[in-house]
Design an enzyme around this catalytic site. Structure first.
Site, PDB file in Angstrom:
ATOM      1  N   TYR A  54     -69.342  14.019   5.247  1.00 33.42           N
ATOM      2  CA  TYR A  54     -70.793  14.454   5.627  1.00 33.42           C
ATOM      3  C   TYR A  54     -70.697  15.913   5.822  1.00 33.42           C
ATOM      4  O   TYR A  54     -69.924  16.469   6.762  1.00 33.42           O
ATOM      5  CB  TYR A  54     -71.258  13.859   6.665  1.00 33.42           C
ATOM      6  CG  TYR A  54     -72.031  12.532   6.146  1.00 33.42           C
ATOM      7  CD1 TYR A  54     -73.504  13.217   5.868  1.00 33.42           C
ATOM      8  CD2 TYR A  54     -71.933  11.244   6.087  1.00 33.42           C
ATOM      9  CE1 TYR A  54     -74.374  12.135   5.109  1.00 33.42           C
ATOM     10  CE2 TYR A  54     -72.590  10.469   5.758  1.00 33.42           C
ATOM     11  CZ  TYR A  54     -73.889  10.716   5.208  1.00 33.42           C
ATOM     12  OH  TYR A  54     -74.743   9.811   4.741  1.00 33.42           O
ATOM     13  N   GLU A  56     -74.086  17.565   6.620  1.00 32.91           N
ATOM     14  CA  GLU A  56     -75.523  17.970   6.837  1.00 32.91           C
ATOM     15  C   GLU A  56     -75.738  19.270   7.413  1.00 32.91           C
ATOM     16  O   GLU A  56     -74.959  19.669   8.374  1.00 32.91           O
ATOM     17  CB  GLU A  56     -76.067  16.832   7.913  1.00 32.91           C
ATOM     18  CG  GLU A  56     -76.485  15.622   6.969  1.00 32.91           C
ATOM     19  CD  GLU A  56     -77.270  14.517   7.791  1.00 32.91           C
ATOM     20  OE1 GLU A  56     -77.617  14.745   8.934  1.00 32.91           O
ATOM     21  OE2 GLU A  56     -76.951  13.291   7.542  1.00 32.91           O
ATOM     22  N   ASP A 200     -90.228  26.624 -12.954  1.00 29.55           N
ATOM     23  CA  ASP A 200     -89.196  25.475 -13.050  1.00 29.55           C
ATOM     24  C   ASP A 200     -88.504  25.973 -14.434  1.00 29.55           C
ATOM     25  O   ASP A 200     -88.931  25.705 -15.521  1.00 29.55           O
ATOM     26  CB  ASP A 200     -90.263  24.171 -13.180  1.00 29.55           C
ATOM     27  CG  ASP A 200     -89.412  22.944 -13.367  1.00 29.55           C
ATOM     28  OD1 ASP A 200     -87.938  23.329 -13.721  1.00 29.55           O
ATOM     29  OD2 ASP A 200     -89.790  21.865 -13.206  1.00 29.55           O
ATOM     30  N   THR A 226     -82.635  22.687 -12.637  1.00 30.50           N
ATOM     31  CA  THR A 226     -81.317  21.786 -12.850  1.00 30.50           C
ATOM     32  C   THR A 226     -80.236  22.565 -12.984  1.00 30.50           C
ATOM     33  O   THR A 226     -80.090  23.879 -13.472  1.00 30.50           O
ATOM     34  CB  THR A 226     -81.599  20.806 -13.816  1.00 30.50           C
ATOM     35  OG1 THR A 226     -81.736  21.530 -15.038  1.00 30.50           O
ATOM     36  CG2 THR A 226     -82.729  19.797 -13.590  1.00 30.50           C
ATOM     37  N   LYS A 229     -78.396  21.373 -17.490  1.00 26.52           N
ATOM     38  CA  LYS A 229     -79.040  21.400 -18.842  1.00 26.52           C
ATOM     39  C   LYS A 229     -78.123  22.453 -19.432  1.00 26.52           C
ATOM     40  O   LYS A 229     -77.000  22.581 -19.896  1.00 26.52           O
ATOM     41  CB  LYS A 229     -80.636  21.535 -19.013  1.00 26.52           C
ATOM     42  CG  LYS A 229     -81.074  19.801 -18.133  1.00 26.52           C
ATOM     43  CD  LYS A 229     -82.691  20.296 -18.300  1.00 26.52           C
ATOM     44  CE  LYS A 229     -83.054  18.747 -17.480  1.00 26.52           C
ATOM     45  NZ  LYS A 229     -84.893  18.651 -17.320  1.00 26.52           N
ATOM     46  N   ARG A 235     -74.646  17.577 -13.089  1.00 25.13           N
ATOM     47  CA  ARG A 235     -75.707  16.769 -12.756  1.00 25.13           C
ATOM     48  C   ARG A 235     -76.327  17.221 -11.342  1.00 25.13           C
ATOM     49  O   ARG A 235     -75.821  16.988 -10.539  1.00 25.13           O
ATOM     50  CB  ARG A 235     -76.149  15.336 -12.764  1.00 25.13           C
ATOM     51  CG  ARG A 235     -75.638  14.871 -14.107  1.00 25.13           C
ATOM     52  CD  ARG A 235     -76.089  13.609 -14.601  1.00 25.13           C
ATOM     53  NE  ARG A 235     -77.684  13.539 -14.805  1.00 25.13           N
ATOM     54  CZ  ARG A 235     -77.819  14.011 -16.174  1.00 25.13           C
ATOM     55  NH1 ARG A 235     -76.999  14.209 -17.200  1.00 25.13           N
ATOM     56  NH2 ARG A 235     -79.063  14.081 -16.668  1.00 25.13           N
TER      57      ARG A 235
END
Ligand SMILES: *Cc1c(COP(=O)(O)O)cnc(C)c1O
Length: 417
Positions: A54, A56, A200, A226, A229, A235
């Protein structure tokens, strides 16, 4: 200890499914423009020990102890992202492109504020205000349109439509638009009504990184993308923004919409940003476009209609109405030959989204395999032959399947896997 078993030993069933998928990827042609083959280095980072912790918070401001290497890792990813794109600030924690858009809206808007974009039916994304997405339910969504004469962005027309609506945020960036986007014009339009401009670049991120598509960085307040692509990373997603929005964006991502970041994916993003800054990447992106234009030209020679008459980027939108076959039928037919494309709505499409009148082939995947214009010609000829002769002729489809297989063998991927 069971955790020291190999994947194959621990779960032969899942391992076998993966081997099937690997074989599929090796022996078929990836023609979906939002897909790509991640490098071995990117995949190794995704499967690394960074998955175990973790983290965070942000570098130097974590809510868990033991994060020294996570701070170093995430800062490196941030620095590489800002360096690659020339942006003030980067948030690399976003799990997906959709969440990047959600975080951007959450940072800049109040519920019910007006947003304006292209519809899904004309190339926009679900998260750009579609009524079946959170974005169309939490915000008041409006849409500008493509020029009905040319199926292209017409900035004078968009300005008129924007002035009518006076949105708080304008979105520029699409999933199925084969032409250059003029972000400077969008900035001027946004300034006319005092709107935020969000770019975007999920699809064209690699092209932008390689400067084969004009960058939105000087013009957009916030840029979402993203990383899997055309950028050819893991991903995942990221947000780039001006310094003045940095804190707002970071707070919207964590604790706004996400908790623990996927640090193994951030490691893979760092690797892909490095790869995207290397010399060969620029040539790769240029070849993607040349290949796409070659694919389109041969399709046109075979009697296919391209929306806007061609392409400036990595994808084509093929209007199949003159071939009396739907997008779904075409995609299914081509799948039997090993050519994997997706059906897609075309502007003014009379068919529903489940059927469509178009397909959206693209070249990032084939170009990653090292294919060039001569191979694109072959692929376009096979696509045409399948549509023209293969519909009631399984032998033709079988023949094309064999040729696809041979081409794949000549341009192998993941040879040592
Ligand atoms: C792919 C895409 C997204 C969303 O990406 P996911 O990672 O699938 O959520 C957002 N915007 C555009 C324009 C896209 O093409």
């Amino acid at each position: 200890m069971p955790m020291n078993r190999s994947w194959r030993q621990a779960d032969p069933q899942v391992y076998k499914i993966m081997q099937g998928e690997l074989e599929r990827q090796k022996t078929t042609l990836m023609l979906i423009p939002s897909e790509n083959y991640a490098s071995r280095a990117v995949m190794a980072a995704m499967g690394s020990v960074f998955t175990n912790k973790y983290a965070e918070g942000y570098p130097g401001r974590r809510f868990y102890n033991g994060c020294e290497f996570y701070d170093e890792l995430e800062q490196l990813a941030i620095d590489r992202a800002t360096g690659l794109f020339g942006a003030d600030h980067a948030n690399v924690q976003l799990h997906t492109g959709s969440q990047a858009n959600m975080a951007a809206y959450y940072a800049l808007l109040e519920p019910g504020d007006k947003i304006m974009a292209l519809t899904v039916a004309t190339g926009g994304h679900l998260t750009h205000g579609s009524p079946i997405s959170f974005s169309g339910q939490f915000y008041e969504s409006h849409f500008y349109s493509l020029d009905p004469e040319t199926d292209r962005l017409n900035y004078d027309m968009i300005l008129e439509q924007v002035k009518e609506v006076r949105p708080k945020l304008i979105i520029a960036g699409y999933s199925a638009y084969p032409r250059i986007i003029d972000f400077r014009k969008f900035r001027e339009i946004a300034d006319e009504v005092g709107a935020y401009l969000m770019a975007d670049i999920a699809h064209i991120c690699g092209l932008v990184a390689a400067e084969t598509h004009p960058t939105p960085v000087p013009y957009a307040d916030v840029i979402t993308s993203t990383t899997h692509k055309t950028l050819r990373g893991p991903r995942g997603a990221m947000i780039l923004c001006r310094q003045q929005y940095a804190e707002q964006i970071d707070r919207a991502v964590f604790p706004g919409i996400q908790a623990g970041p996927l640090m193994q994916i951030i490691a893979a993003k760092a690797v892909c940003f490095k790869e995207a800054g290397e010399f060969g990447f620029r040539e790769y992106q240029r070849q993607i476009i040349r290949n796409c234009q070659a694919l389109g030209q041969t399709l046109q020679e075979q009697g296919f209609t391209l929306v806007t008459g061609g392409t400036d980027n990595h994808l084509l939108l093929v209007d199949l109405r003159n071939k009396s076959i739907t997008g779904r039928e075409t995609a299914d037919l081509l799948e039997t030959t090993g050519m994997i494309v997706n059906k897609n709505l075309i502007p003014g499409d009379p068919a529903p989204a489940t059927e469509t009148s178009g397909i959206r082939p693209g070249t990032p995947g084939l170009t990653s395999r090292g294919m060039k214009e001569p191979e694109m010609k072959l692929v376009a000829q096979w696509m045409a032959r399948a549509v023209h002769e293969g519909r009631d002729n399984p032998e033709v489809l079988e023949e094309i399947r064999g040729e696809v297989r041979e081409l794949c063998e000549a341009f192998p991927i993941y040879e040592d896997l």
